[in-house]
Design an enzyme around this catalytic site. Structure first.
Site, mmCIF file in Angstrom:
data_model
loop_
_atom_site.group_PDB
_atom_site.id
_atom_site.type_symbol
_atom_site.label_atom_id
_atom_site.label_comp_id
_atom_site.label_asym_id
_atom_site.label_seq_id
_atom_site.Cartn_x
_atom_site.Cartn_y
_atom_site.Cartn_z
ATOM 1 N N ASN A 49 0.872 -1.168 0.000
ATOM 2 C CA ASN A 49 0.000 0.000 0.000
ATOM 3 C C ASN A 49 0.912 1.223 0.000
ATOM 4 O O ASN A 49 1.481 1.582 1.029
ATOM 5 C CB ASN A 49 -0.888 -0.041 1.252
ATOM 6 C CG ASN A 49 -1.881 1.112 1.279
ATOM 7 O OD1 ASN A 49 -1.827 2.015 0.443
ATOM 8 N ND2 ASN A 49 -2.774 1.079 2.240
ATOM 9 N N ARG A 51 -2.504 -2.009 -3.647
ATOM 10 C CA ARG A 51 -3.740 -1.251 -3.451
ATOM 11 C C ARG A 51 -3.705 -0.024 -4.374
ATOM 12 O O ARG A 51 -2.736 0.746 -4.372
ATOM 13 C CB ARG A 51 -3.834 -0.803 -2.001
ATOM 14 C CG ARG A 51 -5.054 0.026 -1.788
ATOM 15 C CD ARG A 51 -5.115 0.617 -0.403
ATOM 16 N NE ARG A 51 -6.347 1.380 -0.300
ATOM 17 C CZ ARG A 51 -6.468 2.473 0.413
ATOM 18 N NH1 ARG A 51 -5.454 2.949 1.089
ATOM 19 N NH2 ARG A 51 -7.613 3.105 0.463
ATOM 20 N N HIS A 79 -13.309 2.353 -0.410
ATOM 21 C CA HIS A 79 -13.266 1.337 0.654
ATOM 22 C C HIS A 79 -13.825 0.008 0.149
ATOM 23 O O HIS A 79 -14.320 -0.802 0.945
ATOM 24 C CB HIS A 79 -14.107 1.754 1.890
ATOM 25 C CG HIS A 79 -13.534 2.920 2.642
ATOM 26 N ND1 HIS A 79 -14.335 3.879 3.217
ATOM 27 C CD2 HIS A 79 -12.266 3.266 2.937
ATOM 28 C CE1 HIS A 79 -13.581 4.778 3.829
ATOM 29 N NE2 HIS A 79 -12.320 4.426 3.668
ATOM 30 N N ARG A 126 -12.751 15.187 7.157
ATOM 31 C CA ARG A 126 -13.531 15.520 5.949
ATOM 32 C C ARG A 126 -14.985 15.789 6.304
ATOM 33 O O ARG A 126 -15.550 15.111 7.159
ATOM 34 C CB ARG A 126 -13.468 14.358 4.952
ATOM 35 C CG ARG A 126 -12.162 14.279 4.193
ATOM 36 C CD ARG A 126 -12.120 13.042 3.324
ATOM 37 N NE ARG A 126 -11.064 12.153 3.748
ATOM 38 C CZ ARG A 126 -10.965 10.869 3.406
ATOM 39 N NH1 ARG A 126 -11.883 10.312 2.644
ATOM 40 N NH2 ARG A 126 -9.955 10.150 3.832
ATOM 41 N N GLU A 137 -8.204 -5.492 4.986
ATOM 42 C CA GLU A 137 -8.079 -5.142 3.570
ATOM 43 C C GLU A 137 -6.911 -5.857 2.910
ATOM 44 O O GLU A 137 -6.976 -6.215 1.737
ATOM 45 C CB GLU A 137 -7.955 -3.615 3.433
ATOM 46 C CG GLU A 137 -9.281 -2.931 3.763
ATOM 47 C CD GLU A 137 -9.188 -1.437 3.990
ATOM 48 O OE1 GLU A 137 -8.796 -1.040 5.108
ATOM 49 O OE2 GLU A 137 -9.505 -0.663 3.076
#
Ligand code: ADP
Length: 399
Positions: free
Chosen positions: A9, A91, A180, A241, A386
């Site tokens: 990642n 990823r 996601h 956010r 993940e």
């Protein structure tokens, strides 16, 4: 031979990796290189079977970062050459509408990921950097790109279409993509297994609540709606956010105080959410302060949970029925207070929590049911993984 998959990642200034033994389905090594390309403070952490490497490292670029990690593999194991890599899974944040599935990386795929960087200017170039370096250092291994957006490519047209002018939609790619995806895919599969329901016949709502947060409605294992949009800014309230807001806010700020797009972008992506509401973006701290009676923290928690509740209601309507609601990621897996508040008042819709089960579901890797046994809809906490999902998809592709 044991199939090993290395999952990478790569971010703009960091590179995280995990090596998984796919027979035992467990990680055998993991680590990260931080502050890549910064003048000082470069740091490597590697946990291998023969020990831990935790040291400052000079990492001017991603290649130096990955080489430092390979040195650590050499010293603290496992020996990657002896292990043999069945695949390397990367990823990638944005696959646009070009990638519905994982794909074997070659120069052409790299070119398309680069082209899609207009949609994810912070992420795709950083992901690509990691891919290029890894392909150079491991020329023999199959490299697979796994996209955060891919799982949501099953969204039906009414769910992904924004009501905007035709040219925006057709020529400029303005639509909902969702993110996601690896997490939503992983936890929905695990939830169905936990409940002993065939995934193809289940209706699920997944709440992925980490630093970034998104909700997804999943029908028969396929994403049919999700809260993030063209970018990961839309939807739920997040650490920094804003999530949903009237787009006119940005024009208003420009009109009234001449705020430019870069400043608005920074405001909405980095200075909003929990941070903007109360000055803290770590949910642990927000809950502690709210419980001490601090007004701004209490409001932040209320706004955060109100938004979740609104999406749960909306996705109940999208699905028409529901087998289970799943909490995952940092906040979802650990915050008893957020889970309780987000679902409070939804008992009439069949969503109930067992207080003790909710309180006990804080640590551990196992999925847990936190609703009472006689509740019409199951509520679960499922720790996301993940990396395992990326490794599964990469291995699935290369056989
Ligand atoms: P990312 O989206 O970066 O992968 P995570 O899924 O690890 O993030 O979630 C990180 C967030 O989880 C932290 O910002 C923190 O607010 C939250 N978190 C972690 N542990 C707890 C806890 N015990 N209670 C509440 N929130 C927590």
């Amino acid at each position: 031979m044991t199939p090993y998959v290395l999952v990478i990642n790569s971010g703009s200034s960091s590179l995280k990796y995990r090596l998984l033994d796919m027979e035992a389905r467990t990680p055998v090594a993991r680590g990260s290189v931080e502050r890549i390309g910064e003048r000082e403070g470069g740091h490597l952490t590697h946990h291998g079977p023969d020990g831990t490497d935790d040291r400052d490292a000079d990492v001017p670029d991603h290649e130096a970062g990955l080489r430092a990690a390979l040195d650590a593999f050499g010293t603290y194991g496992p020996d990657l050459n002896a292990a043999g890599l069945a695949a390397i899974g990367h990823r990638v944040v944005h696959g646009g509408d070009r990638f519905r599935d994982p794909v074997l990386l070659d120069d052409e795929v790299e070119r398309v990921i680069d082209e899609l960087a207009v949609l994810a200017p912070l992420h795709n170039p950083a992901n690509l950097e990691g891919i290029r370096v890894a392909r150079r250092l491991f020329p023999e291994a199959p490299h697979v790109a796994v996209f955060d957006t891919a799982f949501h490519q099953t969204l039906p047209e009414p769910a992904y279409t924004y009501a905007v002018p035709e040219r925006w939609r057709t020529e400029l790619g303005v639509r909902r993509y969702g993110f996601h995806g690896t997490s939503h895919a992983y936890v929905s599969r695990v939830a169905a297994e936990t409940l002993r329901l065939p995934l193809a016949e289940t209706d699920l709502i997944v709440l992925h609540l980490g630093n970034g947060a998104s909700a997804a409605a999943i029908h028969g294992g396929r994403s049919v709606d999700t809260s993030m949009g063209l970018t990961p800014l839309e939807g739920l309230v997040m650490g920094t956010r804003s999530g949903d807001l009237d787009p006119e806010v940005t024009m208003y700020l420009e009109r009234v105080v001449g705020m430019g797009s870069a400043e608005v972008d920074r405001g909405l992506n980095r200075e909003s959410g929990l941070l903007g509401l109360c000055g803290d973006n770590d949910m642990r701290e927000v809950v502690r302060r709210a419980e001490r009676g601090e007004e701004s923290a209490a409001l932040a928690l209320d706004v955060y949970c109100h938004r979740i509740r609104k999406y749960v209601g909306a996705y109940l309507a999208v699905l028409g029925r529901l087998d289970a609601l799943i909490f995952t990621a940092g906040v979802g897996e650990h915050s008893v207070a957020v889970r309780a508040r987000a679902l409070s008042g939804l008992e009439g819709l069949g969503l109930r929590l067992d207080e003790d089960r909710n309180r006990e579901a804080v640590y551990g890797d196992e999925p847990r049911v936190i609703s009472p046994d006689d509740a019409p809809i199951a509520v679960l906490v499922v720790p996301t993984d993940e990396e395992l999902q990326i490794a599964d998809e990469a291995l699935g592709l290369v056989g």
